[in-house]
Design a protein around this motif. Structure first.
Motif, PDB file in Angstrom:
ATOM      1  N   VAL A 198       0.835  -1.201   0.000  1.00 12.41           N
ATOM      2  CA  VAL A 198       0.000   0.000   0.000  1.00 12.41           C
ATOM      3  C   VAL A 198       0.868   1.250   0.000  1.00 12.41           C
ATOM      4  CG1 VAL A 198      -1.548   1.382   1.450  1.00 12.41           C
ATOM      5  CG2 VAL A 198      -2.070  -1.033   1.012  1.00 12.41           C
ATOM      6  N   THR A 199       1.852   1.282   0.863  1.00 13.82           N
ATOM      7  CA  THR A 199       2.726   2.450   0.981  1.00 13.82           C
ATOM      8  C   THR A 199       3.452   2.729  -0.325  1.00 13.82           C
ATOM      9  OG1 THR A 199       3.026   1.993   3.338  1.00 13.82           O
ATOM     10  CG2 THR A 199       4.632   3.458   2.284  1.00 13.82           C
ATOM     11  N   ASN A 200       3.946   1.685  -0.973  1.00 15.90           N
ATOM     12  CA  ASN A 200       4.654   1.857  -2.235  1.00 15.90           C
ATOM     13  C   ASN A 200       3.742   2.454  -3.303  1.00 15.90           C
ATOM     14  OD1 ASN A 200       6.891   1.326  -4.236  1.00 15.90           O
ATOM     15  ND2 ASN A 200       5.320  -0.038  -5.058  1.00 15.90           N
ATOM     16  N   ASN A 340      -8.790 -13.075  -8.652  1.00 15.13           N
ATOM     17  CA  ASN A 340     -10.057 -12.973  -7.913  1.00 15.13           C
ATOM     18  C   ASN A 340     -11.080 -14.047  -8.281  1.00 15.13           C
ATOM     19  OD1 ASN A 340     -11.004 -12.098 -10.410  1.00 15.13           O
ATOM     20  ND2 ASN A 340     -11.261  -9.959  -9.799  1.00 15.13           N
ATOM     21  N   GLY A 341     -10.730 -14.910  -9.245  1.00 15.34           N
ATOM     22  CA  GLY A 341     -11.634 -15.991  -9.604  1.00 15.34           C
ATOM     23  C   GLY A 341     -12.737 -15.602 -10.559  1.00 15.34           C
ATOM     24  N   TYR A 342     -12.667 -14.398 -11.135  1.00 18.16           N
ATOM     25  CA  TYR A 342     -13.663 -13.976 -12.118  1.00 18.16           C
ATOM     26  C   TYR A 342     -13.352 -14.603 -13.487  1.00 18.16           C
ATOM     27  CZ  TYR A 342     -15.107 -10.116  -8.950  1.00 18.16           C
ATOM     28  OH  TYR A 342     -15.563  -9.364  -7.896  1.00 18.16           O
ATOM     29  N   GLN A 395     -16.175  -9.749  -0.349  1.00 16.32           N
ATOM     30  CA  GLN A 395     -16.233  -9.513  -1.791  1.00 16.32           C
ATOM     31  C   GLN A 395     -15.441  -8.284  -2.222  1.00 16.32           C
ATOM     32  OE1 GLN A 395     -17.244 -11.803  -3.747  1.00 16.32           O
ATOM     33  NE2 GLN A 395     -17.986 -13.053  -2.030  1.00 16.32           N
ATOM     34  N   THR A 396     -15.260  -7.322  -1.346  1.00 20.80           N
ATOM     35  CA  THR A 396     -14.419  -6.176  -1.697  1.00 20.80           C
ATOM     36  C   THR A 396     -12.942  -6.532  -1.527  1.00 20.80           C
ATOM     37  OG1 THR A 396     -14.724  -5.250   0.537  1.00 20.80           O
ATOM     38  CG2 THR A 396     -16.191  -4.454  -1.210  1.00 20.80           C
ATOM     39  N   ALA A 397     -12.595  -7.215  -0.423  1.00 22.26           N
ATOM     40  CA  ALA A 397     -11.204  -7.627  -0.217  1.00 22.26           C
ATOM     41  C   ALA A 397     -10.750  -8.613  -1.282  1.00 22.26           C
ATOM     42  CB  ALA A 397     -11.049  -8.255   1.172  1.00 22.26           C
ATOM     43  N   ARG A 398     -11.685  -9.317  -1.856  1.00 23.36           N
ATOM     44  CA  ARG A 398     -11.375 -10.283  -2.905  1.00 23.36           C
ATOM     45  C   ARG A 398     -10.670  -9.633  -4.101  1.00 23.36           C
ATOM     46  NH1 ARG A 398     -16.225 -13.922  -5.611  1.00 23.36           N
ATOM     47  NH2 ARG A 398     -14.991 -15.005  -7.209  1.00 23.36           N
ATOM     48  N   ASP A 400      -8.456  -7.067  -3.882  1.00 23.15           N
ATOM     49  CA  ASP A 400      -7.239  -6.341  -3.521  1.00 23.15           C
ATOM     50  C   ASP A 400      -6.083  -6.631  -4.474  1.00 23.15           C
ATOM     51  OD1 ASP A 400      -8.578  -5.265  -1.370  1.00 23.15           O
ATOM     52  OD2 ASP A 400      -7.565  -6.470   0.162  1.00 23.15           O
ATOM     53  N   GLU A 401      -5.858  -7.879  -4.758  1.00 21.43           N
ATOM     54  CA  GLU A 401      -4.726  -8.222  -5.627  1.00 21.43           C
ATOM     55  C   GLU A 401      -4.946  -7.706  -7.040  1.00 21.43           C
ATOM     56  OE1 GLU A 401      -2.087 -12.089  -7.125  1.00 21.43           O
ATOM     57  OE2 GLU A 401      -3.637 -12.358  -5.587  1.00 21.43           O
TER      58      GLU A 401
END
Length: 412
Positions: A198-200, A340-342, A395-398, A400-401
């Motif tokens: 996040v910081t980067n 995310n598996g989408y 579902q939102t954290a999903r 992140d990557e």
């Protein structure tokens, strides 16, 4: 609370599926939910051209809301529509006994109203003044601010860093997307200084978040204390904001010219103040002839898809899209979907759409622009737009990557 809600929804669906007839003398429903199985892309194009509202698609099964006239047209064209039920009755049952006027139905308090969203953004700006700048790109048809939060290590300065834009809630009933944008805000403010990734990104990017492009429609969707299934903005009869963008607007049967349709494109490109405001902001990011925004995600629900341009044509390449550019879209899209598996695909593989944000972002500005269709997977009917609030966090954290992948690509 989630179990009770699902039981009510299931009971309503079973009653309607049982085929309860319209009482003698009663008006037939204006909006009916149908399922169409085994469709190919050409048949889905036909459904979209009718002006019917495609809710979700999975493995060739489409759930769609259609008026009686639209249903007759589709059946006359050979499409086997299976009726599920009266949309308004389904929605009424969905919120039965849970009314909270002007707010989400009881049990869904985890979702944010416009006022709550505004306060969350103000709090983020107050608590993280060095890395945030809260403003707006303009106002909605009813005068609500279209909030914009910038997150960067020197948020008050326009630095020579790649800019990445996240937009949510073009379609009113897609409340989970507002939570997605709010999650991005919270992650990149609260995690700064403690989370190395996040910081980067905050130190090397300018992250731009518009959590609700359609606040009027979102508020209208919950105003009566029960969900309305509303899609458009609140300008006149309403415009489908994601058919109102000025790139191939109305060109290809991927939107409707009928104001009563849920996919009404408006009388002209950017006739909606919301799309005009967001586009004006994006246009303003051309500095010394170079667009500073290099990547973008527009979040929607539902079907769990990662989509990329073009939507207006089935061709992989067209004017403004070389084979190399199409390959990059596919590579980045597949990489994000693997995280995310989408399911990754070109937008038009779902069905043809025109006047969309992704086509405009790329067609005019060469911004690497994607749509994410969030949870749930498959043809979930109306309930797909209103998942339990217990699903907000996972579902939102999903994503992140996937967000990090796009932030990295923005500097490539």
């Amino acid at each position: 609370m989630g179990t009770t809600r699902r039981m009510l929804a299931a009971a309503a669906a079973l009653l309607l599926l049982a085929g309860a007839a319209t009482p003698a003398g009663a008006q037939p429903p204006d909006r009916v939910l149908y399922e169409v199985r085994g469709t190919d892309s050409a048949q889905r194009d036909t459904i979209a051209r009718s002006g019917a509202d495609v809710l979700g698609v999975r493995d060739g099964t489409v759930t769609v809301v259609a008026s009686p006239a639209q249903a007759r047209e589709l059946r006359a064209g050979g499409l086997p529509l299976s009726e599920i039920g009266d949309v308004d009755a389904l929605l009424a049952e969905r919120g039965a006994g849970k009314r909270t006027a002007g707010d989400f139905p009881a049990g869904d308090e985890g979702y944010h109203t416009y006022a709550e969203l505004s306060e969350e953004l103000s709090a983020a700006a107050r608590e993280h003044p060095g890395i945030t700048r809260l403003s707006s790109v303009g106002t909605s048809a009813q005068g609500r601010a279209l909030h914009l939060l910038k997150i960067s290590d020197n948020a008050g300065t326009d630095e020579a860093e790649p800019e990445v834009l996240f937009t949510c809630n073009q379609h009113a009933r897609e409340h989970l997307t507002t939570e997605m944008c709010l999650h991005i805000v919270q992650r990149f403010t609260e995690g700064y200084g403690s989370d190395p990734a996040v910081t980067n990104f905050v130190d090397t990017r300018e992250i731009l978040v518009i959590p609700s492009v359609n606040p009027d429609g979102a508020e209208y969707d919950i105003a009566g204390g029960e969900y309305r299934g509303w899609r458009k903005n609140r300008q006149g009869a309403g415009t489908d904001l994601n058919r109102n963008w000025d790139y191939r607007w109305g060109c290809c049967g991927g939107s409707s010219g009928n104001p009563a349709s849920d996919t009404y494109r408006g009388p002209s490109p950017f006739s909606a103040p919301e799309t005009r405001a967001v586009a004006g902001f994006v246009d303003s990011r051309v500095v010394d002839g170079t667009q500073q925004i290099t990547a973008h995600i527009d979040f929607h629900t539902y079907s769990e898809l990662v989509l990329w341009p073009f939507g207006y044509t089935h061709d992989d390449t067209a004017e403004g899209m070389t084979a190399e550019e199409a390959q990059r879209f596919a590579e980045v899209g597949r990489k994000m979907a693997a995280s995310n598996g989408y399911t990754p695909q070109q937008s038009s593989d779902l069905y043809v759409t025109d006047g969309t944000v992704n086509d405009w972002m790329w067609g005019k500005h060469k911004i690497l622009s994607f749509t994410f269709e969030m949870y749930p997977r498959g043809a979930g009917g109306l309930d797909g737009f209103y998942p339990p609030d217990e699903q907000i966090a996972p579902q939102t954290a999903r994503n992140d990557e996937a967000v990090d992948i796009l932030l990295a690509e923005a500097g490539a």
